[in-house]
Write a protein that holds these residues in place. Structure first.
Motif, short mmCIF file in Angstrom:
data_model
loop_
_atom_site.label_atom_id
_atom_site.label_comp_id
_atom_site.label_asym_id
_atom_site.label_seq_id
_atom_site.Cartn_x
_atom_site.Cartn_y
_atom_site.Cartn_z
N ASN A 120 -28.38 -7.64 61.52
CA ASN A 120 -29.13 -7.74 60.34
C ASN A 120 -28.83 -7.64 59.05
OD1 ASN A 120 -31.28 -9.28 58.48
ND2 ASN A 120 -32.85 -7.36 59.23
N SER A 121 -28.37 -8.59 57.70
CA SER A 121 -27.98 -7.89 56.26
C SER A 121 -29.36 -8.73 54.91
CB SER A 121 -27.01 -8.71 56.32
OG SER A 121 -27.14 -9.75 56.57
N ALA A 122 -28.68 -8.70 54.58
CA ALA A 122 -29.36 -8.65 52.93
C ALA A 122 -29.39 -10.12 53.00
CB ALA A 122 -28.42 -7.86 51.95
N SER A 123 -28.50 -11.57 53.47
CA SER A 123 -28.87 -12.57 53.47
C SER A 123 -29.47 -13.17 53.88
CB SER A 123 -27.14 -12.45 53.15
OG SER A 123 -26.38 -12.87 54.67
N CYS A 124 -29.94 -12.57 55.21
CA CYS A 124 -30.65 -12.72 55.99
C CYS A 124 -31.98 -12.58 55.54
CB CYS A 124 -30.57 -11.98 57.72
SG CYS A 124 -28.96 -11.82 58.10
N TYR A 125 -32.67 -11.65 55.33
CA TYR A 125 -33.82 -11.25 55.19
C TYR A 125 -34.44 -11.91 53.66
CZ TYR A 125 -32.43 -6.45 53.60
OH TYR A 125 -31.48 -5.45 52.52
N ASN A 126 -33.23 -11.60 53.05
CA ASN A 126 -33.18 -11.71 52.14
C ASN A 126 -33.48 -13.85 51.37
OD1 ASN A 126 -34.30 -10.33 50.56
ND2 ASN A 126 -32.11 -9.38 49.74
N GLY A 127 -32.40 -14.45 52.38
CA GLY A 127 -32.45 -16.09 52.92
C GLY A 127 -32.15 -16.91 51.03
N VAL A 128 -30.59 -16.06 51.20
CA VAL A 128 -30.27 -16.45 49.84
C VAL A 128 -29.70 -17.71 49.69
CG1 VAL A 128 -27.30 -16.20 49.39
CG2 VAL A 128 -28.77 -13.50 49.89
N LEU A 177 -30.18 -15.34 71.43
CA LEU A 177 -31.81 -15.00 71.50
C LEU A 177 -32.23 -14.04 70.77
CD1 LEU A 177 -31.60 -12.00 73.84
CD2 LEU A 177 -31.05 -14.20 75.10
N ASN A 178 -33.76 -13.58 70.73
CA ASN A 178 -34.23 -13.07 69.68
C ASN A 178 -34.12 -11.53 70.05
OD1 ASN A 178 -36.19 -13.03 70.78
ND2 ASN A 178 -37.32 -14.51 68.71
N HIS A 179 -34.44 -11.14 69.02
CA HIS A 179 -35.33 -9.52 69.87
C HIS A 179 -35.71 -9.02 70.35
CE1 HIS A 179 -33.23 -5.15 68.36
NE2 HIS A 179 -34.19 -5.10 69.04
N ASP A 180 -36.62 -10.33 71.15
CA ASP A 180 -38.14 -9.57 71.22
C ASP A 180 -37.64 -10.62 73.25
OD1 ASP A 180 -39.87 -10.82 69.23
OD2 ASP A 180 -40.41 -8.75 70.10
N GLY A 181 -36.45 -11.22 73.01
CA GLY A 181 -36.40 -11.61 74.26
C GLY A 181 -36.19 -13.08 74.88
N SER A 241 -37.01 -4.97 57.86
CA SER A 241 -36.96 -4.00 58.72
C SER A 241 -36.09 -4.06 59.88
CB SER A 241 -38.25 -3.21 59.26
OG SER A 241 -38.47 -4.34 59.88
N GLN A 242 -36.08 -5.08 60.29
CA GLN A 242 -35.33 -5.88 61.43
C GLN A 242 -33.56 -4.92 61.97
OE1 GLN A 242 -35.77 -9.39 62.71
NE2 GLN A 242 -36.86 -8.66 64.97
N THR A 243 -33.21 -4.25 62.42
CA THR A 243 -31.74 -3.54 62.74
C THR A 243 -30.72 -4.78 63.73
OG1 THR A 243 -32.51 -0.98 63.19
CG2 THR A 243 -30.10 -2.05 62.92
N ILE A 244 -31.26 -4.97 64.57
CA ILE A 244 -30.64 -6.63 65.03
C ILE A 244 -31.99 -7.09 65.39
CG2 ILE A 244 -29.73 -7.04 67.95
CD1 ILE A 244 -29.28 -3.88 67.77
N LEU A 245 -31.04 -8.19 64.37
CA LEU A 245 -31.88 -10.05 65.21
C LEU A 245 -31.85 -10.44 66.19
CD1 LEU A 245 -31.07 -11.34 61.01
CD2 LEU A 245 -33.08 -10.02 61.95
#
Lengths: 136, 518
Positions: free
Chosen positions: B157-165, B93-97, B193-197
């Motif tokens: 979350n990590s760089a590879s996530c939000y950068n779409g490497v 599940l995502n952070h919003d539930g 900005s998200q810590t936990i995806l």
């Protein structure tokens, strides 16, 4: 011959009569016998009269024989007392039973007459006892 | 009998066995319960750890697919993983539930409520604000009712996530397609900005473990009860054998003794109870002896009393009969035939006298008390007592009584009685006087003390001597009755001391020899 005065103290009438008969019923001796059947009467008589010899039964109503003997000796220390007894036979001294009082009785008594006695026995003990007296 | 009284009668064996059974049940019960609880705890921790590791492994594997946005692969993986190792369900599940992937198909795109434990561990209820300290983020929780363990692993979350490497061509093509079809902003790579995806939640069933533990528990309970029962029964019979039966014997024994029956010995008990039953039997024997002794002395006392009364009742009248008979004889003429009649009466009266004295002397004997005695001193004492008697006026007593004579085991009173009797007899036999000679000596060969007693008195007829040996002999020997009877008594006493008495009599006197063993 001077009359010898004898006192007999016994509970039983027949014993007193027998003593009298044996000692006065024969002609050759001059005894006079006074009788009574309680210790108190006996002591009274001893105080009031003089006797040469006393016959005392060891079992009298009230005081016991040893006690009466002691009292007689208190009044008249030199009077010979012959104690009579029907209890024992063959002179069985049960020394262990009464201890001192028996020894005392033996010391105070001048002789011992066992019932029943014959005329000969009583006359013999009287003459023996008085012989000592006269001897003294 | 009330219940309380009934309880009193429950035997020792029962009480101890029941107590033992209860103790075993309680201790073993407590122990097993504790042990099982610990085991369950350990099992759950172990499973949780395994589950945690499993989640991490799954996350690592799925991360690749997630980065590539290969959604189909993720769905496939999620469906395949379930079914192995008791994994009941997996959801991502995502952070919003919102549940994006799940093995339970119906859950997809559904939302979990924000009041759930997962959310509340970091966020204040129904609010997006984060709590003060979020150190204790629970990675797993246990549902005891349904025997389930939930493990929730946050996807960081990590760089590879939000950068779409990942620039795979498929990825780019896919992204293009998605962008054009849905026009949704949510398909863009994650926000930095998200810590936990989101979270991977794994549901593991611990039903099997729990049921195994339950089975073990049941077995343990059964074994405990069985063991308690066996131990109780064994204890019950052992105690009954070792303690119960001997105690019952003792109780029966004491009840019997209380009733006055001292005759039955109780069978011996075991160990300490053996000693107890032995001493009980000894005590019984002692009681029996004491009882018979008491009865004996009571008998003697009553016989003695009877004898005293009889003596008095008979001796006084008898005196009258004898004296008056003799008087009648005296008064009658020598030629009178009545004299012989009176003589007959007199003789019979004297016979009665003899019989009575005989009987009385037999009843008068006291039980000897043997102590170490010096014979010489006894003889001296007897002499001192009797020589004052008028009978002894003309009698000379000569003695040879050494002071160094060995001592004998004797009753001093009875021995003194013997000598008093002998002295009196001598004095009676010599009314005119005479000599009495008493000499004691030690015969070393026979280990005996010998006392030689002689007098110069009248001869004792052989008939009397016969009578001494046989008291029931009824020959007529009036004058010597007294002596005869007293000598019988002496003989009895000496024989009680295991000694010998020898009497000789002749014209010159009588001699009595007494021998006593040491």
């Amino acid at each position: 011959m001077k009359t010898i005065k004898i006192l007999a103290i016994d509970r039983e009438e027949i014993i007193l009569k027998s003593i009298k008969k044996a000692l006065t019923g024969y002609s050759n001796t001059d005894y006079s016998v006074t009788v009574c059947n309680t210790a108190l009467d006996g002591l009274k008589l001893i105080r009031s009269d003089t006797f040469d010899l006393v016959f005392l039964d060891l079992v009298l109503p009230g005081l016991n024989g040893a006690e009466v003997l002691r009292r007689i000796k208190n009044i008249y220390p030199l009077i010979p007392v012959i104690v009579m007894s029907g209890f024992t036979s063959g002179m069985n001294f049960n020394l262990s039973e009464k201890g001192n009082s028996v020894n005392e009785t033996l010391n105070n008594a001048a002789g011992f007459l066992l019932k029943p006695f014959t005329t000969e026995e009583i006359r013999s003990i009287v003459s023996r006892t008085l012989a000592i007296r006269i001897g003294n | 009998m009330s219940l309380f009284e009934k309880l009193k009668y429950i035997s020792i064996s029962s009480r101890i066995s029941i107590l033992l059974g209860i103790i075993i049940l309680l201790t073993m019960g407590a122990f097993s319960t504790f042990s099982l609880l610990k085991q369950k705890e350990d099992a759950i921790i172990s499973i949780s750890n395994n589950t945690g590791q499993l989640s991490q492994t799954i996350e690592k594997i799925l991360r690749v697919s997630m980065l590539k946005n290969q959604r189909d692969d993720i769905s496939l993986a999620v469906n395949n993983i379930v079914g192995s190792e008791d994994i009941k369900s997996i959801k991502i599940l995502n952070h919003d539930g919102s549940i994006k992937f799940s093995s339970i198909h119906s859950e997809i795109n559904k939302n979990i409520s924000q009041s759930r434990q997962l959310c509340v561990s970091c966020h204040i209820k129904n609010d997006k604000k984060i709590k003060a300290n979020i150190k204790n983020f629970k990675h797993f929780r246990i549902d005891n009712k349904n025997n389930l363990i939930y493990n929730s692993l946050p996807i960081y979350n990590s760089a590879s996530c939000y950068n779409g490497v990942c620039h795979s061509p498929e990825q780019l093509a896919f992204n293009k397609r998605e962008k054009s079809e849905t026009n949704s902003a949510s398909l863009s790579p994650h926000d930095s900005s998200q810590t936990i995806l989101g979270f991977i939640e794994i549901e593991v069933s611990i039903k099997k473990i729990i049921s195994d533990l339950e089975k073990t528990r049941t077995q343990l309970i059964f074994l405990t009860i069985l063991f308690a029962l066996i131990a109780s029964i064994i204890t019950y019979f052992s105690i009954r054998y070792l303690i119960g039966k001997p105690v019952k014997n003792l109780v029966d024994g004491t009840l019997r003794v209380a009733r006055g029956d001292f005759n039955h010995e109780i069978p011996p008990g075991k160990a300490e109870l053996g000693v107890l039953s032995e001493s009980f039997n000894k005590m019984q024997k002692q009681l029996m002896t004491t009882q018979s002794q008491l009865i004996e002395s009571e008998k003697l006392a009553s016989v003695g009393k009877l004898a005293d009364e009889v003596a008095n009742e008979i001796n006084n009248p008898l005196t009258g009969i004898i004296i008056y008979c003799e008087s009648l004889m005296n008064e009658a003429d020598i030629t009178d035939v009545k004299r012989s009649d009176y003589e007959i009466v007199r003789q019979e009266a004297l016979k009665i006298r003899g019989s009575i004295r005989n009987i009385l002397s037999l009843t008068r004997q006291k039980k000897p008390d043997f102590i170490v005695t010096d014979i010489s001193s006894i003889i001296r004492h007897a002499i001192s007592v009797i020589e004052k008697f008028s009978n002894f006026r003309n009698i000379q007593i000569i003695t040879g009584l050494p002071k160094t004579l060995p001592k004998v085991s004797a009753d001093p009173d009875l021995i003194e009685q013997v000598f008093l009797n002998l002295l009196l007899n001598s004095s009676e036999s010599m009314p005119a006087g005479g000599i009495v000679n008493i000499i004691s000596s030690y015969l070393s060969d026979e280990k005996e003390i010998e006392i030689a007693f002689t007098d110069t008195g009248k001869e004792i007829p052989s008939g009397v001597l016969q009578k001494i040996l046989d008291p029931t002999n009824n020959s007529n020997l009036e004058d010597f009755e007294k002596i005869g009877i007293s000598l019988t008594v002496c003989k009895d006493i000496i024989e009680m001391h295991k000694g010998k008495i020898i009497i000789n009599s002749s014209g010159i006197g009588t001699s009595v020899i007494i021998k006593l063993p040491l």
